[in-house]
Design an enzyme around this catalytic site. Structure first.
Site, PDB file in Angstrom:
ATOM      1  N   ALA A  60     -79.052 -35.740  16.927  1.00  0.00           N
ATOM      2  CA  ALA A  60     -78.279 -35.547  15.602  1.00  0.00           C
ATOM      3  C   ALA A  60     -78.843 -34.312  14.840  1.00  0.00           C
ATOM      4  CB  ALA A  60     -78.446 -36.562  14.625  1.00  0.00           C
ATOM      5  N   PHE A  62     -77.970 -30.927  15.352  1.00  0.00           N
ATOM      6  CA  PHE A  62     -77.516 -30.015  15.918  1.00  0.00           C
ATOM      7  C   PHE A  62     -75.812 -29.634  15.559  1.00  0.00           C
ATOM      8  CE2 PHE A  62     -75.309 -27.436  19.217  1.00  0.00           C
ATOM      9  CZ  PHE A  62     -75.928 -26.208  19.362  1.00  0.00           C
ATOM     10  N   ASN A 109     -87.231 -28.294   8.904  1.00  0.00           N
ATOM     11  CA  ASN A 109     -86.065 -28.187   8.115  1.00  0.00           C
ATOM     12  C   ASN A 109     -86.076 -29.186   6.837  1.00  0.00           C
ATOM     13  OD1 ASN A 109     -83.784 -30.543   8.097  1.00  0.00           O
ATOM     14  ND2 ASN A 109     -84.899 -31.014  10.011  1.00  0.00           N
ATOM     15  N   GLY A 112     -81.310 -31.652   4.086  1.00  0.00           N
ATOM     16  CA  GLY A 112     -80.688 -32.445   3.012  1.00  0.00           C
ATOM     17  C   GLY A 112     -79.213 -33.061   3.295  1.00  0.00           C
ATOM     18  N   PHE A 113     -79.019 -33.138   4.571  1.00  0.00           N
ATOM     19  CA  PHE A 113     -77.647 -33.806   4.820  1.00  0.00           C
ATOM     20  C   PHE A 113     -76.548 -32.942   4.462  1.00  0.00           C
ATOM     21  CE2 PHE A 113     -79.063 -38.282   5.164  1.00  0.00           C
ATOM     22  CZ  PHE A 113     -79.504 -38.228   6.326  1.00  0.00           C
ATOM     23  N   ASN A 169     -79.204 -43.680   9.750  1.00  0.00           N
ATOM     24  CA  ASN A 169     -80.377 -42.670   9.620  1.00  0.00           C
ATOM     25  C   ASN A 169     -80.624 -42.939   8.176  1.00  0.00           C
ATOM     26  OD1 ASN A 169     -82.073 -40.758   9.386  1.00  0.00           O
ATOM     27  ND2 ASN A 169     -80.820 -39.059   9.883  1.00  0.00           N
ATOM     28  N   SER A 172     -84.391 -39.696   7.321  1.00  0.00           N
ATOM     29  CA  SER A 172     -84.586 -38.257   7.202  1.00  0.00           C
ATOM     30  C   SER A 172     -85.562 -38.081   5.765  1.00  0.00           C
ATOM     31  CB  SER A 172     -83.249 -37.654   6.813  1.00  0.00           C
ATOM     32  OG  SER A 172     -83.290 -36.394   6.186  1.00  0.00           O
ATOM     33  N   ASN A 174     -85.546 -35.658   3.646  1.00  0.00           N
ATOM     34  CA  ASN A 174     -85.034 -34.476   3.076  1.00  0.00           C
ATOM     35  C   ASN A 174     -83.801 -34.888   2.011  1.00  0.00           C
ATOM     36  OD1 ASN A 174     -86.553 -32.479   4.368  1.00  0.00           O
ATOM     37  ND2 ASN A 174     -84.994 -32.661   5.956  1.00  0.00           N
ATOM     38  N   THR A 175     -83.859 -36.253   1.720  1.00  0.00           N
ATOM     39  CA  THR A 175     -82.993 -36.928   0.881  1.00  0.00           C
ATOM     40  C   THR A 175     -83.754 -37.731  -0.066  1.00  0.00           C
ATOM     41  OG1 THR A 175     -80.856 -36.935   2.121  1.00  0.00           O
ATOM     42  CG2 THR A 175     -81.135 -38.370   0.317  1.00  0.00           C
ATOM     43  N   LYS A 208     -82.243 -45.566  12.902  1.00  0.00           N
ATOM     44  CA  LYS A 208     -83.257 -44.357  13.473  1.00  0.00           C
ATOM     45  C   LYS A 208     -84.382 -44.380  12.246  1.00  0.00           C
ATOM     46  CE  LYS A 208     -83.367 -39.413  14.412  1.00  0.00           C
ATOM     47  NZ  LYS A 208     -82.621 -38.168  14.907  1.00  0.00           N
ATOM     48  N   THR A 236     -87.951 -41.211  17.545  1.00  0.00           N
ATOM     49  CA  THR A 236     -88.169 -41.041  16.026  1.00  0.00           C
ATOM     50  C   THR A 236     -87.502 -39.961  15.316  1.00  0.00           C
ATOM     51  OG1 THR A 236     -90.206 -39.772  15.881  1.00  0.00           O
ATOM     52  CG2 THR A 236     -90.383 -42.228  15.914  1.00  0.00           C
ATOM     53  N   ASN A 237     -87.258 -39.858  14.124  1.00  0.00           N
ATOM     54  CA  ASN A 237     -86.858 -38.886  13.302  1.00  0.00           C
ATOM     55  C   ASN A 237     -88.029 -37.780  13.197  1.00  0.00           C
ATOM     56  OD1 ASN A 237     -85.485 -37.013  11.640  1.00  0.00           O
ATOM     57  ND2 ASN A 237     -84.158 -39.066  10.733  1.00  0.00           N
ATOM     58  N   GLY A 259     -90.152 -31.012  17.208  1.00  0.00           N
ATOM     59  CA  GLY A 259     -90.608 -30.113  18.323  1.00  0.00           C
ATOM     60  C   GLY A 259     -91.765 -30.592  18.973  1.00  0.00           C
TER      61      GLY A 259
END
Length: 348
Positions: A60, A62, A109, A112-113, A169, A172, A174-175, A208, A236-237, A259
């Site tokens: 997810a 991309f 990154n 933030g969805f 998910n 993340s 970023n939220t 996830k 994992t995330n 990465g």
């Protein structure tokens, strides 16, 4: 692949990472790609009762808005996960919000969805219904939502008839506050909210998780996944950790790191999960995969299938074929006749 690494990437790296990604999506939407080449028979495997031509999936992030799932399948992925999708469209965090770390073969990154919202994704998925290929959806929650479990329920109910699997998910970074849903009580409440829908709709449902969970939280996720009869776990995330080995000048940017630096730790989390769930539900291994050897390590650590994204930034689309060739060679070397035979072989 050397053409991409030596010619294309040196040009692309001078463009803002997010702009380069948007250009890539535009190209994929219009490029007349040929069908994917037939994979070696021993790479075929089964996930959620569905046959995959190979176990190498697109993670997810991309294709957030379900713009190019068929193009990515034609590039050779065995399955594709679109999203994250939230019920309402949202712009995400301010730009710049994607940073390459080329010295580390990594990306940070803090998107933030950002996405076009549930209905836009649903329309695109409806347009491709009936086409071959396994496509799943990653589900997120809106930043301003007063009922985040409700967000997941809305999206799951809407997309379940249009996808082959859905991923909740809750990991993340970023939220704000989203990762709190990974706690035992919070995750139990969320899964209890989704269980009646899952029982009715039957579309495979996964969760996830982050690589930053404590050991007891990893065990709790495994136990809850079994208790609520989930169909799998994605591990994992991205990570909020910053390994001391990072060399890039962008290493101090906030957000989720993905990465190469994530590979060892995410694989360790995967191995822990497999120790808890055994073969009762499948695991999907994500984090730092850039070679057939790394895909194979994830499989031997318990992954029934794997996903990648960040390595494409540095290696280009030819990476998918190379990973599959290397993976097939390793399976043959060790006497396995299928991917399934190798799953969990390194977990004692």
């Amino acid at each position: 692949m050397s053409l991409y690494r030596n010619l294309v990437f040196p040009l692309v790296r001078n463009i803002d990472a997010e702009t380069a990604h948007r250009l890539t999506l535009k190209l994929l939407r219009h490029a007349p790609l040929p069908p994917a080449c037939t994979d070696e028979a021993l790479l075929a495997t089964t996930l959620f009762g569905k046959r995959l031509p190979n176990p190498v999936g697109l993670a997810a992030g991309f294709d957030k808005n379900a713009e190019v799932p068929d193009a990515m399948l034609r590039l050779g992925f065995g399955f594709v996960e679109i999203g994250g999708v939230t019920p309402k469209p949202q712009p995400g965090n301010p730009r710049p919000r994607v940073f390459r770390l080329p010295e580390d073969r990594a990306v940070i990154n803090r998107m933030g969805f950002n996405n076009d919202g549930l209905e836009a994704a649903a329309r695109r998925l409806e347009a491709r219904k009936g086409r071959p290929g396994i496509v799943g959806a990653n589900l997120g929650a809106n930043k301003d939502s007063a009922d985040r479990p409700g967000d997941y329920a809305i999206s799951y109910e809407r997309l379940a008839p249009l996808v082959d699997f859905a991923v909740v998910n809750v990991s993340s970074p970023n939220t704000p506050g989203l990762r709190n849903l990974q706690g035992r009580e919070e995750l139990a409440a969320l899964l209890a909210r989704l269980q009646p829908l899952h029982d009715r709709l039957k579309t495979p449902l996964l969760v996830k998780i982050a690589p930053d969970l404590a050991d007891e939280d990893i065990q709790a996720v495994a136990e809850l996944a079994l208790q609520f009869r989930l169909d799998g776990i994605v591990a994992t995330n991205t990570t909020i950790a910053r390994p001391h080995s990072l060399r890039s000048g962008n290493a101090k940017e906030t957000g989720g790191l993905s990465g190469q630096p994530l590979f060892e730790h995410s694989t360790a989390v995967l191995k822990q999960l497999y120790g808890f769930v055994g073969g009762r539900i499948p695991l999907i291994g994500v984090g730092g995969i850039a070679s057939g050897a790394q895909a194979y390590a994830k499989i031997r650590a318990g992954a029934a299938a794997v996903q990648l994204y960040s390595a494409l930034v540095y290696e280009g689309p030819g990476l998918v074929g190379r990973i599959k060739r290397e993976l097939a060679a390793l399976l043959k070397r060790d006497g396995f006749s299928s991917v399934a035979d190798a799953v969990g072989k390194d977990v004692k």
